[in-house]
Design an enzyme around this catalytic site. Structure first.
Site, short mmCIF file in Angstrom:
data_model
loop_
_atom_site.label_atom_id
_atom_site.label_comp_id
_atom_site.label_asym_id
_atom_site.label_seq_id
_atom_site.Cartn_x
_atom_site.Cartn_y
_atom_site.Cartn_z
N ASP A 169 30.75 44.24 34.14
CA ASP A 169 31.37 43.70 35.35
C ASP A 169 32.59 44.53 35.67
O ASP A 169 33.24 45.09 34.77
CB ASP A 169 31.76 42.23 35.16
CG ASP A 169 32.29 41.61 36.44
OD1 ASP A 169 31.62 41.77 37.49
OD2 ASP A 169 33.37 40.99 36.42
N GLU A 194 36.22 44.61 38.33
CA GLU A 194 37.07 44.02 39.35
C GLU A 194 37.67 45.17 40.15
O GLU A 194 37.93 46.26 39.60
CB GLU A 194 38.17 43.14 38.74
CG GLU A 194 37.65 41.93 37.98
CD GLU A 194 36.89 40.94 38.84
OE1 GLU A 194 37.07 40.96 40.08
OE2 GLU A 194 36.10 40.15 38.28
N GLU A 210 44.60 39.35 49.32
CA GLU A 210 43.35 38.60 49.22
C GLU A 210 42.55 39.00 47.98
O GLU A 210 41.83 38.18 47.41
CB GLU A 210 42.50 38.80 50.49
CG GLU A 210 42.15 40.23 50.83
CD GLU A 210 43.18 40.89 51.74
OE1 GLU A 210 42.80 41.85 52.44
OE2 GLU A 210 44.35 40.44 51.75
N HIS A 264 41.18 38.03 41.51
CA HIS A 264 41.23 38.41 40.10
C HIS A 264 42.61 38.24 39.46
O HIS A 264 42.74 38.35 38.23
CB HIS A 264 40.75 39.85 39.90
CG HIS A 264 41.33 40.85 40.86
ND1 HIS A 264 42.68 41.10 40.96
CD2 HIS A 264 40.72 41.65 41.77
CE1 HIS A 264 42.89 42.04 41.88
NE2 HIS A 264 41.71 42.39 42.39
N HIS A 324 38.57 35.63 38.55
CA HIS A 324 37.46 36.53 38.23
C HIS A 324 37.93 37.57 37.22
O HIS A 324 38.33 38.68 37.59
CB HIS A 324 36.93 37.20 39.49
CG HIS A 324 36.11 36.29 40.33
ND1 HIS A 324 34.88 36.62 40.84
CD2 HIS A 324 36.34 35.02 40.76
CE1 HIS A 324 34.39 35.62 41.55
NE2 HIS A 324 35.27 34.63 41.51
N ASP A 352 33.77 37.18 32.61
CA ASP A 352 32.56 37.15 33.43
C ASP A 352 31.36 37.75 32.70
O ASP A 352 30.24 37.22 32.81
CB ASP A 352 32.79 37.89 34.75
CG ASP A 352 33.62 37.08 35.73
OD1 ASP A 352 33.99 35.94 35.39
OD2 ASP A 352 33.91 37.57 36.83
#
Length: 230
Positions: free
Chosen positions: A8, A10, A53, A58, A151, A156
């Site tokens: 994963d 970010e 945003e 995260h 996140h 994750d």
């Protein structure tokens, strides 16, 4: 042995073509669908601002990452961890697209799409018409989400490892993970004919025989009396 990596990322935004960058990458190793405990996790200086945003998703700001290594610095270790095995991600084209751009900046060949496994596509095929986000799948499979307040890439991939196992058919208790018995190793590790079993005859005591005879004497024409010759 079947090895794969669950990955994963970010990022600073949604589109690497407009300058968004990777700021966190995490991966865990799974062998025969089960996590081995080996993991890779790095925070990265994206060399640009992080829009508010994105920070809401995260939790990272540019100030949090200013002292972290650049992507080029963590790339050799990442490649060594991924090896040549399949790479599993949720909405995998998103993560692969970002990695493509980061690899291009470093002059490194991209991860072939043939190695990509997309759990979102798997979930849509299994649950057509239903929500198939990572959160939705965790709730559907009864996976604990209490720690997922933002996140976080490492959390994750750990959650996705459990989701992937469920999408592939769920746990198989008693198979490869069968516990040792008598110190002889896993049940499926044994090969060849089973060892002969030692007979364990059960002999009734005289008192038990006497009680049994008294009980049988109360029965009218028991069928086994004829078989015994009287």
């Amino acid at each position: 042995m079947t090895r794969a990596l669950i990955l994963d990322t970010e990022t600073t935004g949604l589109d690497p073509a407009t300058g968004d960058r990777v700021l966190e990458v995490a991966a865990i190793e799974v062998v025969n669908l089960m996590p081995t405990g080996r993991s890779f996790h790095r925070l990265i200086n994206p060399q640009r601002d992080i829009p508010p945003e994105a920070s809401k998703v995260h939790g990272f700001t540019a100030a949090d990452l200013v002292d972290k290594p650049l992507f080029a610095e963590i790339l050799p270790e990442l490649l060594g961890f991924l090896g040549e095995d399949p790479v599993i991600a949720h909405n995998a084209p998103f993560d692969f697209n970002f990695l493509d751009h980061e690899f291009d900046r470093c002059g490194t060949p991209r991860i072939p799409r043939s190695r990509m496994v997309d759990t979102l596509a798997m979930a849509k095929k299994r649950f057509p018409g239903l929500p198939n986000s990572l959160d939705a799948l965790c709730r559907r499979f009864g996976i604990d989400l209490s720690a997922r307040t933002t996140h976080n890439a490492l959390l994750d991939v750990q959650l996705l490892g459990q989701v992937y196992l469920e999408l592939m058919g769920g746990k198989q208790p008693g198979l490869a993970l069968a516990s040792s018995i008598g110190g002889r190793g896993p049940l499926l590790a044994a090969s060849g004919p089973a060892a002969p079993r030692t007979p364990r005859p059960i002999a009734p005591s005289p008192e038990e025989l006497e009680r049994h005879a008294a009980f049988v004497a109360k029965l009218k024409d028991p069928v086994w009396a004829a078989l015994d010759g009287g």
